[in-house]
Enzyme design. Structure first.
Site, short mmCIF file in Angstrom:
data_model
loop_
_atom_site.label_atom_id
_atom_site.label_comp_id
_atom_site.label_asym_id
_atom_site.label_seq_id
_atom_site.Cartn_x
_atom_site.Cartn_y
_atom_site.Cartn_z
N GLU A 175 0.93 -1.15 0.05
CA GLU A 175 -0.06 -0.03 -0.03
C GLU A 175 0.81 1.25 0.08
OE1 GLU A 175 1.07 1.42 3.14
OE2 GLU A 175 1.67 -0.27 3.14
N GLU A 319 4.92 -0.32 1.30
CA GLU A 319 4.78 -0.61 -0.20
C GLU A 319 4.62 -2.08 -0.32
OE1 GLU A 319 8.38 0.91 -1.98
OE2 GLU A 319 7.97 2.96 -1.20
#
Length: 364
Positions: A175, A319
C-alpha cells in the site's frame, strides 16, 4: 454480484490429506526432524493450500493499493499528503523505488492500483479504481459509506481472481497512503475491542511527540464516536478504515476463496489480514507473515492471528516490500520439501533420531 455471505459459505479448510502427507514426508527427510523450523511449517501449510505435497511458486505477483485518508487533516502524519500521489507516480515511472527494486530482484510482477488517491495520473500502468478522492476525515464523520467499503473489498477480491485466472502461484500485497498507520491502528483496535490507544498506536513515519499524542487521541475519540461493530468488518472499514485496507481485506478473502497463498507485509497489510480473519477464520490458513513490524498494532494482530513472521529485518518502508523477500524464503522451504532426499532414498539408518528431543512448540 459480490455476495459476502455466499463467499463465506464457500470457503474451505486446508486439504487435510495433503497436509498430513507433507508432514509425514518432512518427518522422513534426511535431517534431524524439526531441524529446519519454520521452513518445515511453511512447506506443510503450502501442501494444505494446494492439495499437493511438492510445490513451486514460479509465478509471483504483488498488488500495491494506493489511497489518501481524510484523517490526515488531524496532523497524524509527518509527510505531505501529496506524497501519496508522488510515490505512486514514481512506482509507475522510471524511478527505482524500494518496491520496484525488490520485486525485480525476486521476479515478482507488480500491479499498481489507485483506490482513492487525490488527483489524476498520467501514467498508463496505474490501474484506475478510484472510488473517492481520499476518504473522509473519520475524526468528524465515517471514513466512507458502507457501499464504498464493499466496492473496495470487491476490487481486492477480484484481483485474487485475476491471479488465479493468470496462473500465479502466490500473492503479495502492499500500500501507499499518507496517514494509513492511523487507519490501520484504528481497524486493529476496533476488531480486537481495544479502547486504549497506548496498546496499539505507534509513531508511524517520524512523528513528533506532540503529534504522536494527538494521533492516539484522534483514534480513541473516533472509535468512541463511531462505535464500529467488531463483528462486522464492513462497518469497521466504513467508519475508521481506508480504501487501501478495504481492498487488501477483499484480496485476503479472495486468496482463501481461490485457494492461493498470500503474504502479509507490515502493519497496514496485517490490519487487513485481521479484518479478513474476522470475516472468516479460514482465511488465516492461506496467509504467511513476512517480517516483524515495530508498530504495536502489528504485534497485536499477529498474536491474534497466531502467525509467525519469518523475517526480522527492522523494515518499516511499507509498499509491500517484505512480501517478495518472504517469497524467496517460501521458495526455499518448498525446495526442501520437493528436492531433499529421505532416509529411505539413500538407505540410511534413521533410528538414531528416536532418542533426539526436538522442540516443535512453535505454536499453531
Amino acid at each position: 454480484m459480490f455476495d459476502l455471505e455466499e463467499i463465506k459459505r464457500q470457503l474451505q479448510p486446508l486439504d487435510e490429506a495433503a497436509y498430513q502427507a507433507a508432514a509425514e514426508r518432512q518427518s522422513q527427510l534426511l535431517k534431524p526432524e524439526g531441524s529446519l523450523g519454520l521452513l518445515e511449517d511453511i512447506s506443510i501449510q503450502m501442501a494444505g493450500i494446494t492439495g499437493k505435497v511438492k510445490n513451486r511458486i514460479d509465478k509471483k505477483i504483488l498488488f500495491l493499493f494506493g489511497a489518501d485518508n481524510g484523517v490526515y487533516e488531524e496532523g497524524i502524519a509527518s509527510a505531505p499528503q501529496e506524497f501519496t500521489h508522488m510515490l505512486m507516480s514514481h512506482y509507475a515511472g522510471a524511478a527505482k523505488c524500494g518496491i520496484n527494486v525488490i520485486c525485480e530482484a525476486n521476479q515478482v510482477d507488480l500491479i499498481l492500483v489507485d483506490m482513492g488517491i487525490i488527483g489524476a495520473f498520467a501514467e498508463k500502468n496505474i490501474e484506475n479504481h478510484k472510488l473517492m478522492n481520499g476518504t473522509r476525515n473519520f475524526a468528524k464523520e465515517p471514513a466512507m459509506s458502507r457501499e464504498t467499503a464493499l466496492q473496495a473489498m470487491e476490487i481486492g477480491f477480484n484481483y485474487a481472481g485475476y491471479a488465479k485466472d493468470n496462473g500465479y502461484d502466490i500473492i503479495g500485497n502492499g500500500e501507499v497512503g499518507m496517514g494509513n498507520t492511523t487507519t490501520a491502528a484504528a481497524c486493529v483496535m476496533a476488531a480486537m475491542h481495544i479502547s486504549d490507544p497506548e496498546l496499539a498506536v505507534g509513531l508511524g513515519a517520524g512523528l513528533t511527540e506532540e503529534a504522536f499524542a494527538g494521533k492516539k487521541q484522534v483514534i480513541a475519540d473516533a472509535l468512541k464516536k463511531h462505535q464500529p461493530d467488531s463483528n462486522d468488518v464492513v462497518d469497521i472499514l466504513s467508519k475508521v478504515g481506508g480504501l487501501d485496507i478495504a481492498a487488501m481485506t477483499g484480496l485476503y478473502i479472495g486468496a482463501a476463496y481461490y485457494r492461493i497463498p498470500i503474504v502479509i507485509d507490515g502493519v497496514i497489510s496485517i490490519a487487513a489480514a485481521l479484518l479478513a480473519y474476522r470475516f472468516h477464520p479460514l482465511t488465516r490458513e492461506y496467509m504467511f507473515a513476512s517480517h516483524v513490524s515495530k508498530e504495536p498494532a502489528y504485534r497485536l494482530a499477529a498474536g491474534e492471528l497466531k502467525l509467525h513472521p519469518m523475517l526480522q529485518l527492522d523494515m518499516r518502508l511499507g509498499e509491500g516490500t517484505g512480501c517478495p523477500i518472504a517469497m524467496r524464503v517460501i521458495d526455499t522451504a518448498l525446495a526442501v520439501m520437493r528436492d531433499m532426499n529421505t532416509f529411505a532414498d539413500v538407505a540410511a539408518d534413521d533410528e538414531y533420531r528416536e532418542d533426539l528431543q526436538v522442540d516443535n512448540s512453535r505454536g499453531d
